[in-house]
Design an enzyme around this catalytic site. Structure first.
Site, mmCIF file in Angstrom:
data_model
loop_
_atom_site.group_PDB
_atom_site.id
_atom_site.type_symbol
_atom_site.label_atom_id
_atom_site.label_comp_id
_atom_site.label_asym_id
_atom_site.label_seq_id
_atom_site.Cartn_x
_atom_site.Cartn_y
_atom_site.Cartn_z
ATOM 1 N N ALA A 298 -10.870 10.134 -54.676
ATOM 2 C CA ALA A 298 -10.780 10.473 -56.102
ATOM 3 C C ALA A 298 -11.924 9.846 -56.879
ATOM 4 C CB ALA A 298 -9.439 10.018 -56.671
ATOM 5 N N TYR A 299 -12.288 8.623 -56.522
ATOM 6 C CA TYR A 299 -13.357 7.904 -57.220
ATOM 7 C C TYR A 299 -14.738 8.398 -56.793
ATOM 8 C CZ TYR A 299 -16.277 3.955 -58.723
ATOM 9 O OH TYR A 299 -17.259 3.180 -59.288
ATOM 10 N N ALA A 300 -15.043 8.275 -55.507
ATOM 11 C CA ALA A 300 -16.373 8.654 -55.024
ATOM 12 C C ALA A 300 -16.599 10.157 -55.159
ATOM 13 C CB ALA A 300 -16.546 8.221 -53.574
#
Length: 290
Positions: free
Chosen positions: A195-197
């Protein structure tokens, strides 16, 4: 760096936040004039910077570093309850003898980003440097990412970056600087950070494209990709075991520090960095390279 709670702030709320921020900034503006006059010339004197997600952590470090080099700084934070932290960042910048302003709002909204740029131009008369730092992290199994959490990460890590870069393309002064904060997870892929990267990944292509489009005006556009930095933003989703693993993955056997990253951002804002553009700088102690 800021955590988003919503992704559709209205224009009316955005404009109100801009005015609210400017009201506090007025006292700072008036108080800082004499101090600035008494300082020797600095590389960024007369420049105005926007730093998103600047209430604490890396964002605060970037804001203070730019202020120490003479830039006036608009300090963005997300939620009203973090106003006191944004004011502390403003105080630290103000100590450098520069003007400051504070802006609150959800940058997942294009209208809010427009209002932020309006506020900076209104307060300082120009926009010369933009540091797109605000971000949101979520860690967990790919299969378990909730729809709403992915949408929040997308709003701040991708949409807010895009909206800000679009405004910069329209309103940044010639010879300006755009500095986008990515992540070293883009060159050292790890599980559990999809979700972040995944929502940070577009930063590299947006950076390269805008650099090509604005280069004729002397504007540089670069991305900084830090490794794990010893801040609450990093520690929030991590277990002690994960922190130890990441720390031991770095040859120096330590996490990064804010002052490992802030000087690089400050340098990219200077005239001397004019020939660096369209690049991603991996700053992680060789945790990951490309």
């Amino acid at each position: 760096m800021e955590t988003l709670a919503q992704s559709n702030t209205s224009l009316a709320i955005s404009r109100r936040n801009a005015i609210f921020g400017a009201a506090t900034a007025g006292a700072l503006l008036a108080a800082s004039g004499t101090a600035a006059q008494n300082k020797e010339a600095r590389p960024l004197d007369g420049k105005a910077a926007v730093v998103t997600g600047a209430r604490n952590n890396l964002g605060r470090g970037f804001a203070v570093a730019l202020a120490s080099m003479g830039a006036d700084v608009l300090i963005h934070h997300h939620k009203p309850e973090t106003r006191d932290q944004a004011e502390e960042t403003a105080r630290l910048c103000h100590e450098q003898g520069v003007r400051t302003a504070i802006f609150a709002g959800d940058l997942g909204s294009a209208e809010t980003v427009l209002a932020m740029y309006d506020a900076c131009h209104s307060q300082f008369g120009s926009i010369d440097i933009v540091v797109n730092n605000a971000g949101r992290i979520w860690k967990g199994n790919f299969a378990d990412i909730p729809d709403e959490e992915f949408e929040r990460c997308l709003a701040i890590n991708t949409k807010a970056m895009f909206y800000s870069m679009r405004q910069a393309a329209q309103r940044l002064a010639d010879n300006g600087r755009v500095i986008n904060i990515a992540t070293s997870l883009l060159c050292a892929t790890s599980p559990f950070y999809a979700a972040y990267a995944g929502t940070k990944a577009p930063i590299e292509e947006l950076t390269r494209t805008l650099a090509r489009e604005l280069g004729a005006r002397g504007i540089t556009v670069n991305a900084i990709a830090p490794g794990a930095i010893d801040t609450p933003f990093f520690h929030g989703p991590e277990s002690k075991e994960a922190v130890a693993y990441i720390t031991n993955s770095v040859p120096a056997k330590r996490l990064g520090k804010i002052d490992d990253i802030a000087p690089v951002v400050a340098f990219l804002a200077t005239p001397e960095a004019r020939w660096i553009s369209g690049q991603t700088l991996w700053i992680n102690g060789s945790y990951g390279t490309r």
